[in-house]
Design a protein around this motif. Structure first.
Motif, PDB file in Angstrom:
ATOM      1  N   ALA A   1      -4.114 -23.259  -0.769  1.00 46.79           N
ATOM      2  CA  ALA A   1      -4.464 -24.893  -0.369  1.00 46.79           C
ATOM      3  C   ALA A   1      -4.510 -23.913   1.108  1.00 46.79           C
ATOM      4  CB  ALA A   1      -3.145 -25.899   0.091  1.00 46.79           C
ATOM      5  N   ASP A   2      -5.535 -24.447   1.376  1.00 49.32           N
ATOM      6  CA  ASP A   2      -6.253 -24.765   2.735  1.00 49.32           C
ATOM      7  C   ASP A   2      -4.818 -24.494   3.908  1.00 49.32           C
ATOM      8  OD1 ASP A   2      -9.177 -26.014   2.719  1.00 49.32           O
ATOM      9  OD2 ASP A   2      -8.908 -24.596   2.450  1.00 49.32           O
ATOM     10  N   SER A   3      -3.632 -25.322   4.084  1.00 54.63           N
ATOM     11  CA  SER A   3      -3.080 -25.274   4.979  1.00 54.63           C
ATOM     12  C   SER A   3      -2.396 -23.880   4.835  1.00 54.63           C
ATOM     13  CB  SER A   3      -1.825 -26.785   4.701  1.00 54.63           C
ATOM     14  OG  SER A   3      -1.713 -26.959   3.191  1.00 54.63           O
ATOM     15  N   VAL A   4      -1.670 -23.275   3.635  1.00 54.56           N
ATOM     16  CA  VAL A   4      -0.926 -22.189   3.430  1.00 54.56           C
ATOM     17  C   VAL A   4      -1.833 -21.128   3.698  1.00 54.56           C
ATOM     18  CG1 VAL A   4       0.742 -23.957   2.678  1.00 54.56           C
ATOM     19  CG2 VAL A   4      -0.961 -22.382   1.030  1.00 54.56           C
ATOM     20  N   LYS A   5      -3.294 -20.722   3.383  1.00 61.79           N
ATOM     21  CA  LYS A   5      -3.833 -19.726   3.187  1.00 61.79           C
ATOM     22  C   LYS A   5      -3.438 -18.906   4.545  1.00 61.79           C
ATOM     23  CE  LYS A   5      -7.991 -20.840   1.651  1.00 61.79           C
ATOM     24  NZ  LYS A   5      -9.559 -21.124   1.714  1.00 61.79           N
ATOM     25  N   SER A   6      -3.471 -17.272   3.981  1.00 64.47           N
ATOM     26  CA  SER A   6      -3.320 -16.663   5.374  1.00 64.47           C
ATOM     27  C   SER A   6      -1.356 -16.597   5.432  1.00 64.47           C
ATOM     28  CB  SER A   6      -4.017 -16.672   6.356  1.00 64.47           C
ATOM     29  OG  SER A   6      -3.917 -17.445   7.395  1.00 64.47           O
ATOM     30  N   ARG A   7      -0.987 -17.561   5.273  1.00 73.81           N
ATOM     31  CA  ARG A   7       0.106 -17.337   5.320  1.00 73.81           C
ATOM     32  C   ARG A   7       1.305 -17.493   4.465  1.00 73.81           C
ATOM     33  NH1 ARG A   7       2.829 -22.325   7.313  1.00 73.81           N
ATOM     34  NH2 ARG A   7       1.867 -23.128   6.660  1.00 73.81           N
ATOM     35  N   PHE A   8       0.683 -17.809   2.919  1.00 76.36           N
ATOM     36  CA  PHE A   8       1.612 -18.115   1.613  1.00 76.36           C
ATOM     37  C   PHE A   8       1.016 -16.972   0.733  1.00 76.36           C
ATOM     38  CE2 PHE A   8       3.827 -22.380   2.129  1.00 76.36           C
ATOM     39  CZ  PHE A   8       4.041 -21.974   3.568  1.00 76.36           C
ATOM     40  N   THR A   9       1.798 -16.182   0.142  1.00 67.99           N
ATOM     41  CA  THR A   9       1.450 -15.503  -1.165  1.00 67.99           C
ATOM     42  C   THR A   9       1.678 -15.643  -1.999  1.00 67.99           C
ATOM     43  OG1 THR A   9       0.146 -13.177   0.711  1.00 67.99           O
ATOM     44  CG2 THR A   9       0.284 -12.657  -1.482  1.00 67.99           C
ATOM     45  N   ILE A  10       1.104 -15.957  -3.009  1.00 72.02           N
ATOM     46  CA  ILE A  10       1.765 -16.108  -4.521  1.00 72.02           C
ATOM     47  C   ILE A  10       1.441 -14.457  -5.504  1.00 72.02           C
ATOM     48  CG2 ILE A  10      -0.812 -17.067  -5.400  1.00 72.02           C
ATOM     49  CD1 ILE A  10       0.998 -18.811  -7.305  1.00 72.02           C
ATOM     50  N   SER A  11       2.652 -14.448  -6.843  1.00 72.67           N
ATOM     51  CA  SER A  11       2.192 -12.601  -7.058  1.00 72.67           C
ATOM     52  C   SER A  11       2.791 -13.134  -7.966  1.00 72.67           C
ATOM     53  CB  SER A  11       3.059 -12.005  -6.233  1.00 72.67           C
ATOM     54  OG  SER A  11       4.288 -11.959  -5.912  1.00 72.67           O
ATOM     55  N   ARG A  12       2.829 -12.104  -8.974  1.00 67.30           N
ATOM     56  CA  ARG A  12       4.125 -11.962 -10.393  1.00 67.30           C
ATOM     57  C   ARG A  12       4.134 -10.987 -11.038  1.00 67.30           C
ATOM     58  NH1 ARG A  12       0.728 -15.680 -14.731  1.00 67.30           N
ATOM     59  NH2 ARG A  12       2.173 -15.417 -16.025  1.00 67.30           N
ATOM     60  N   ASP A  13       5.199 -11.043 -11.570  1.00 65.40           N
ATOM     61  CA  ASP A  13       5.700  -9.714 -12.988  1.00 65.40           C
ATOM     62  C   ASP A  13       5.800  -9.613 -14.488  1.00 65.40           C
ATOM     63  OD1 ASP A  13       6.596  -7.845 -13.299  1.00 65.40           O
ATOM     64  OD2 ASP A  13       8.085  -7.239 -12.283  1.00 65.40           O
ATOM     65  N   ASN A  14       4.654 -10.418 -14.568  1.00 66.85           N
ATOM     66  CA  ASN A  14       5.146 -10.310 -15.721  1.00 66.85           C
ATOM     67  C   ASN A  14       6.248  -9.828 -17.185  1.00 66.85           C
ATOM     68  OD1 ASN A  14       3.138 -12.893 -15.819  1.00 66.85           O
ATOM     69  ND2 ASN A  14       1.835 -11.381 -16.528  1.00 66.85           N
ATOM     70  N   ALA A  15       6.364  -8.791 -16.582  1.00 68.52           N
ATOM     71  CA  ALA A  15       7.117  -7.817 -17.252  1.00 68.52           C
ATOM     72  C   ALA A  15       8.824  -8.561 -16.910  1.00 68.52           C
ATOM     73  CB  ALA A  15       8.053  -6.266 -16.206  1.00 68.52           C
ATOM     74  N   LYS A  16       9.363  -9.313 -15.671  1.00 63.40           N
ATOM     75  CA  LYS A  16      10.075  -9.954 -15.279  1.00 63.40           C
ATOM     76  C   LYS A  16       9.870 -11.603 -15.534  1.00 63.40           C
ATOM     77  CE  LYS A  16      11.536  -6.255 -11.630  1.00 63.40           C
ATOM     78  NZ  LYS A  16      11.586  -6.198 -10.771  1.00 63.40           N
ATOM     79  N   ASN A  17       8.690 -11.593 -16.224  1.00 65.71           N
ATOM     80  CA  ASN A  17       8.942 -13.459 -16.411  1.00 65.71           C
ATOM     81  C   ASN A  17       9.572 -14.087 -15.272  1.00 65.71           C
ATOM     82  OD1 ASN A  17       7.867 -12.134 -18.934  1.00 65.71           O
ATOM     83  ND2 ASN A  17       9.788 -13.223 -19.606  1.00 65.71           N
ATOM     84  N   THR A  18       8.648 -13.768 -14.046  1.00 65.09           N
ATOM     85  CA  THR A  18       9.336 -14.724 -12.612  1.00 65.09           C
ATOM     86  C   THR A  18       7.699 -14.064 -12.172  1.00 65.09           C
ATOM     87  OG1 THR A  18      10.556 -13.252 -12.807  1.00 65.09           O
ATOM     88  CG2 THR A  18      10.221 -13.852 -10.428  1.00 65.09           C
ATOM     89  N   ILE A  19       7.305 -15.356 -10.922  1.00 63.76           N
ATOM     90  CA  ILE A  19       6.424 -15.266 -10.254  1.00 63.76           C
ATOM     91  C   ILE A  19       7.234 -15.600  -8.710  1.00 63.76           C
ATOM     92  CG2 ILE A  19       5.180 -16.362 -11.518  1.00 63.76           C
ATOM     93  CD1 ILE A  19       5.355 -19.244  -9.524  1.00 63.76           C
ATOM     94  N   TYR A  20       6.561 -15.147  -7.403  1.00 65.75           N
ATOM     95  CA  TYR A  20       7.077 -15.678  -5.726  1.00 65.75           C
ATOM     96  C   TYR A  20       6.075 -16.264  -5.234  1.00 65.75           C
ATOM     97  CZ  TYR A  20       9.473 -11.654  -8.377  1.00 65.75           C
ATOM     98  OH  TYR A  20      10.571 -10.783  -9.043  1.00 65.75           O
ATOM     99  N   LEU A  21       6.903 -16.390  -4.092  1.00 61.86           N
ATOM    100  CA  LEU A  21       5.882 -17.313  -3.131  1.00 61.86           C
ATOM    101  C   LEU A  21       6.228 -17.217  -2.231  1.00 61.86           C
ATOM    102  CD1 LEU A  21       3.088 -19.050  -2.922  1.00 61.86           C
ATOM    103  CD2 LEU A  21       4.678 -21.447  -1.831  1.00 61.86           C
ATOM    104  N   GLN A  22       5.811 -15.877  -1.662  1.00 60.06           N
ATOM    105  CA  GLN A  22       5.831 -14.878  -0.285  1.00 60.06           C
ATOM    106  C   GLN A  22       5.617 -16.453   1.515  1.00 60.06           C
ATOM    107  OE1 GLN A  22       8.146 -12.639   0.880  1.00 60.06           O
ATOM    108  NE2 GLN A  22       8.111 -13.121   2.969  1.00 60.06           N
ATOM    109  N   MET A  23       6.861 -16.980   2.035  1.00 59.73           N
ATOM    110  CA  MET A  23       5.906 -17.336   3.019  1.00 59.73           C
ATOM    111  C   MET A  23       6.088 -17.329   4.189  1.00 59.73           C
ATOM    112  SD  MET A  23       7.340 -21.308   1.033  1.00 59.73           S
ATOM    113  CE  MET A  23       8.916 -20.891   1.252  1.00 59.73           C
ATOM    114  N   ASN A  24       5.632 -16.539   4.637  1.00 56.72           N
ATOM    115  CA  ASN A  24       5.576 -16.387   6.297  1.00 56.72           C
ATOM    116  C   ASN A  24       4.949 -17.613   7.259  1.00 56.72           C
ATOM    117  OD1 ASN A  24       6.147 -14.086   5.440  1.00 56.72           O
ATOM    118  ND2 ASN A  24       4.251 -12.761   5.653  1.00 56.72           N
ATOM    119  N   SER A  25       5.255 -16.449   9.124  1.00 53.30           N
ATOM    120  CA  SER A  25       4.829 -18.253   9.748  1.00 53.30           C
ATOM    121  C   SER A  25       5.005 -19.863   9.599  1.00 53.30           C
ATOM    122  CB  SER A  25       3.846 -17.520   9.631  1.00 53.30           C
ATOM    123  OG  SER A  25       2.701 -16.558  10.738  1.00 53.30           O
ATOM    124  N   LEU A  26       6.077 -19.717   9.236  1.00 49.62           N
ATOM    125  CA  LEU A  26       6.670 -21.335   8.071  1.00 49.62           C
ATOM    126  C   LEU A  26       6.686 -22.053   9.190  1.00 49.62           C
ATOM    127  CD1 LEU A  26       9.221 -20.634   5.764  1.00 49.62           C
ATOM    128  CD2 LEU A  26       7.114 -21.478   5.375  1.00 49.62           C
TER     129      LEU A  26
END
Length: 125
Positions: free
Chosen positions: A61-86
């Motif tokens: 979403a435009d409101s979080v672009k450049s501040r948030f990062t989504i990632s995933r680790d399929n080996a761990k069956n997990t996704i992440y959302l790194q949120m900076n400059s909250l």
């Protein structure tokens, strides 16, 4: 059927960071595109970010672009959302969701097939 459990929410000061996690169980995790959404009480749930089945594509979403990062680790069956400059306006319940459509990333809440229970993020000013 896929079960999703979010964690990592909490209280943070404006300008701070948090990392949310979403652990999946059930059917093959790598079969799904995954997304993060958020909802403020009394308002509609809104799209935050999505990631393709192999992590090769993401959208925000435009409101979080450049501040948030989504990632995933399929080996761990997990996704992440790194949120900076909250910011205080990021305060919401954050949900992860799984989408069986893997051909392209989608942003609509009705596009997603499975949802977690949510985790509260509160950003103080």
């Amino acid at each position: 059927q896929v079960q999703l459990v979010e964690s990592g929410g909490g209280l943070v000061q404006a300008g701070g960071s948090l990392r949310l996690s979403c652990a999946a169980s059930g059917r093959t995790f790598s079969n799904y595109a995954m997304g993060w959404f958020r909802q403020v009480q009394g308002k509609e749930r809104e799209f935050v970010a999505a990631i393709s089945w192999n992590g090769g594509s993401t959208t925000y979403a435009d409101s979080v672009k450049s501040r948030f990062t989504i990632s995933r680790d399929n080996a761990k069956n997990t996704i992440y959302l790194q949120m900076n400059s909250l910011k205080p306006e990021d305060t919401a319940v954050f949900y992860c969701a799984a989408d069986e459509t893997v051909l392209y990333l989608r942003r609509g809440i009705y596009d997603y097939d499975y949802w977690g229970q949510g985790t509260q993020v509160t950003v103080s000013s």
